[in-house]
Design an enzyme around this catalytic site. Structure first.
Site, PDB file in Angstrom:
ATOM      1  N   ASP A 180       0.845  -1.195   0.000  1.00 43.74           N
ATOM      2  CA  ASP A 180       0.000   0.000   0.000  1.00 43.74           C
ATOM      3  C   ASP A 180       0.882   1.248   0.000  1.00 43.74           C
ATOM      4  O   ASP A 180       1.869   1.333   0.739  1.00 43.74           O
ATOM      5  CB  ASP A 180      -0.905   0.011   1.233  1.00 43.74           C
ATOM      6  CG  ASP A 180      -1.977   1.086   1.146  1.00 43.74           C
ATOM      7  OD1 ASP A 180      -3.005   0.840   0.498  1.00 43.74           O
ATOM      8  OD2 ASP A 180      -1.778   2.170   1.733  1.00 43.74           O
ATOM      9  N   ILE A 181       0.533   2.228  -0.867  1.00 45.12           N
ATOM     10  CA  ILE A 181       1.293   3.476  -0.935  1.00 45.12           C
ATOM     11  C   ILE A 181       1.002   4.312   0.307  1.00 45.12           C
ATOM     12  O   ILE A 181      -0.165   4.554   0.637  1.00 45.12           O
ATOM     13  CB  ILE A 181       0.937   4.268  -2.210  1.00 45.12           C
ATOM     14  CG1 ILE A 181       1.215   3.417  -3.453  1.00 45.12           C
ATOM     15  CG2 ILE A 181       1.725   5.574  -2.277  1.00 45.12           C
ATOM     16  CD1 ILE A 181       0.755   4.058  -4.745  1.00 45.12           C
ATOM     17  N   GLU A 223      -4.961   2.468  -3.912  1.00 41.80           N
ATOM     18  CA  GLU A 223      -3.499   2.530  -3.930  1.00 41.80           C
ATOM     19  C   GLU A 223      -2.851   1.248  -3.425  1.00 41.80           C
ATOM     20  O   GLU A 223      -1.678   1.241  -3.045  1.00 41.80           O
ATOM     21  CB  GLU A 223      -3.016   3.724  -3.094  1.00 41.80           C
ATOM     22  CG  GLU A 223      -3.326   3.651  -1.608  1.00 41.80           C
ATOM     23  CD  GLU A 223      -4.669   4.249  -1.238  1.00 41.80           C
ATOM     24  OE1 GLU A 223      -4.842   4.640  -0.082  1.00 41.80           O
ATOM     25  OE2 GLU A 223      -5.566   4.316  -2.107  1.00 41.80           O
TER      26      GLU A 223
END
Length: 304
Positions: A180-181, A223
């Site tokens: 996950d960003i 994301e």
């Protein structure tokens, strides 16, 4: 390795450099040098198997997209030619006008006729473009590709994991990384959603170019990405995960003169016999949550 096996990678690098320059109007010599150094490092780190997989996967859908693009260009050329002819006819009509005596009803009728032809051609062009757009969308759905990042989508992940869980055994290890960003919403708020899209594409490219042949990368949603590492020991999985953390954090995306630095958090788990796709992903998500809670830009694991 033969030159013809390296040629597709070299062509892709040239395209990436052109795209990099086109998308960033205020690139400096230092920016370009950093981009080339990072590209060289990625190429250097690619194994032979990874390169072979890259060369194979890259062209899976190329023929279909080329055919659609060719049809679109042909139709555009035909429409442009017809409108050009109408424009010439328009000019000829004006030239026939006698400045001292203008047959206004006849001229008006002729202009209306030309206008109707132009509107009709534009309408036909829009209709064809709409049909071609639908074909592209259908092609992407059938190919299980995410339209933005061009990696596999969530539907492909569900199918892939379902088959994997049904055939799970203890002979080979399979690991899943939930990626996950970090602070993605803050990046969108500060730089805009176009910058956010570019970051998603940038992360997807790093994942595709770094992973081994046989590994799979998916966009899970928003994301978050899912990576499935096949036939790999836990220590090798950890090495790959830490390498991904470093590659992302060490590089920056240049957008409108700004160097946007991003990091990712990763959660890892191993497939066990009897797992369902949901159970497999849920364990990785638990580990991902711990990475987020412990400061981000970290790797955590969830035991089976």
């Amino acid at each position: 390795m033969a030159n013809n096996e390296l040629e597709p990678l070299l062509n892709e690098l040239c395209l990436n450099i052109k795209s990099f320059l086109d998308e960033n109007s205020d690139v400096t010599k230092e920016h370009l040098a950093e981009f080339l150094r990072n590209s060289a490092q990625l190429i250097s780190d690619m194994s032979t198997d990874t390169l072979n997989s890259y060369n194979t996967d890259k062209y899976i859908l190329s023929d279909e997209y080329k055919n659609i693009a060719k049809e679109c260009l042909t139709h555009y050329a035909n429409t442009s030619s017809k409108i050009s002819k109408l424009s010439v006819e328009h000019q000829e009509t004006l030239a026939k006008c006698d400045a001292t005596h203008i047959d206004l009803p006849k001229i008006t009728s002729k202009f209306n006729e030309i206008q109707e032809h132009m509107v009709d051609e534009v309408s036909k062009a829009n209709s064809i473009i709409s049909q071609l757009s639908s074909q592209i969308k259908e092609l992407e759905e059938k190919s299980n590709l995410d339209p933005l990042t061009k990696i596999y989508n969530r539907g492909a992940l569900n199918t892939y994991l379902s088959e994997m869980c049904e055939n799970a055994n203890d002979r080979y290890e399979t690991h899943l990384l939930a990626i996950d960003i970090d602070d993605f919403k803050a990046i969108n708020d500060k730089y805009g959603h176009i910058a956010g899209d570019k970051i998603l594409i940038y992360i997807a490219r790093i994942l595709k170019k770094t992973l081994r042949d046989g590994d799979k990368v998916f966009r899970f949603g928003g994301e978050e990405f899912i990576v499935v590492l096949n036939r790999i020991k836990e220590n090798q999985c950890m090495d790959i995960a830490h390498r991904l953390l470093k590659l992302v954090s060490d590089n920056k995306l240049i957008y409108k003169g700004d160097n946007i630095g991003v990091t990712v958090s990763i959660g890892s788990t191993k497939l066990k016999v009897g797992d369902t796709p949901d159970a497999f992903i849920t364990r990785a998500d638990k580990a991902l949550y711990r990475s987020k809670q412990s400061g981000k830009n970290k790797l955590s694991t969830e035991p089976i």
